[in-house]
Design a protein around this motif. Sequence first.
Motif, PDB file in Angstrom:
ATOM      1  N   UNK A 177     170.536  86.596  33.099  1.00 10.68           N
ATOM      2  CA  UNK A 177     171.583  85.629  33.435  1.00 10.68           C
ATOM      3  C   UNK A 177     172.679  86.261  34.286  1.00 10.68           C
ATOM      4  N   UNK A 178     172.668  87.599  34.407  1.00  9.67           N
ATOM      5  CA  UNK A 178     173.641  88.288  35.257  1.00  9.67           C
ATOM      6  C   UNK A 178     173.145  88.218  36.701  1.00  9.67           C
ATOM      7  N   UNK A 179     173.902  87.607  37.609  1.00  6.53           N
ATOM      8  CA  UNK A 179     173.426  87.459  38.994  1.00  6.53           C
ATOM      9  C   UNK A 179     173.031  88.770  39.654  1.00  6.53           C
ATOM     10  N   UNK A 180     173.804  89.826  39.423  1.00  7.17           N
ATOM     11  CA  UNK A 180     173.489  91.100  40.085  1.00  7.17           C
ATOM     12  C   UNK A 180     172.258  91.762  39.467  1.00  7.17           C
ATOM     13  N   UNK A 181     171.975  91.501  38.210  1.00 13.32           N
ATOM     14  CA  UNK A 181     170.743  92.001  37.602  1.00 13.32           C
ATOM     15  C   UNK A 181     169.550  91.232  38.162  1.00 13.32           C
ATOM     16  N   UNK A 182     169.659  89.924  38.192  1.00 10.40           N
ATOM     17  CA  UNK A 182     168.562  89.105  38.708  1.00 10.40           C
ATOM     18  C   UNK A 182     168.237  89.446  40.158  1.00 10.40           C
ATOM     19  N   UNK A 183     169.282  89.632  40.961  1.00  9.42           N
ATOM     20  CA  UNK A 183     169.054  89.975  42.368  1.00  9.42           C
ATOM     21  C   UNK A 183     168.336  91.312  42.493  1.00  9.42           C
ATOM     22  N   UNK A 184     168.776  92.300  41.700  1.00 10.44           N
ATOM     23  CA  UNK A 184     168.158  93.623  41.763  1.00 10.44           C
ATOM     24  C   UNK A 184     166.708  93.573  41.281  1.00 10.44           C
TER      25      UNK A 184
END
Length: 217
Positions: A177-184
């Motif tokens: 749910x963390x955008x920067x985790x999902x993007x990575x």
Amino acid sequence: MQHAKPLPKLLVQRYHGWKATTHAENAAWYRRLATEGQRPKAMVISCCDSRVHVTSIFGADTGEFFIHRNIASLVPPYEPDGAQHGTSAAIEFAVTALKVSHLIVLGHSRCGGVQGCLDMCSGRAPELEEKSSFVGRWMDLLRPGYDRVSARELPEAEQPGALEREAVLVSLENLMTFPFVKEAVDTQQLTLHGLWTEIGEGDLEYYDTGADRFLPV
């Protein structure tokens, strides 16, 4: 601050022993870490339990892992509400600043936090239901996992181990749910891993997405 006291003699002795042996034998490495900064390849989210020794499990040296510990190795969902979020801050720093390649959630057997969730959700720990209970409100994060375990109608003896593993899965779900985790993850710069260790035997299991269960490493 009038309440802080000097270290007990036992810890002072153990510090001097470490400084004279481990540090002295690796002094150049420690100085390099100090001057060049840290470049860990992995972040490990582990439990506060003193029996879980993350660096020993993987034979890691100083500087290899960025480690965050909390009760039951839980990750909250992404909630940028202006409050203080220690776990979320650690994840943000690891992913966006340190750019770790691997993010590991490590659960373990005989977890007191998970047992507390079991007791609270089954009505055996009313004190954890109080709004003033930090542990209880933290363990609210695991209620979805408790619901999944309850739906399986497992024997009581198997419920703690099942919920310990569900805690790992809840944390993995919340990480996405963390955008920067999902993007990575989507750009293959980061991989997520779910692990569970049996502290008595030293066994280690990993979550296999294809099998949808934990398997021996």
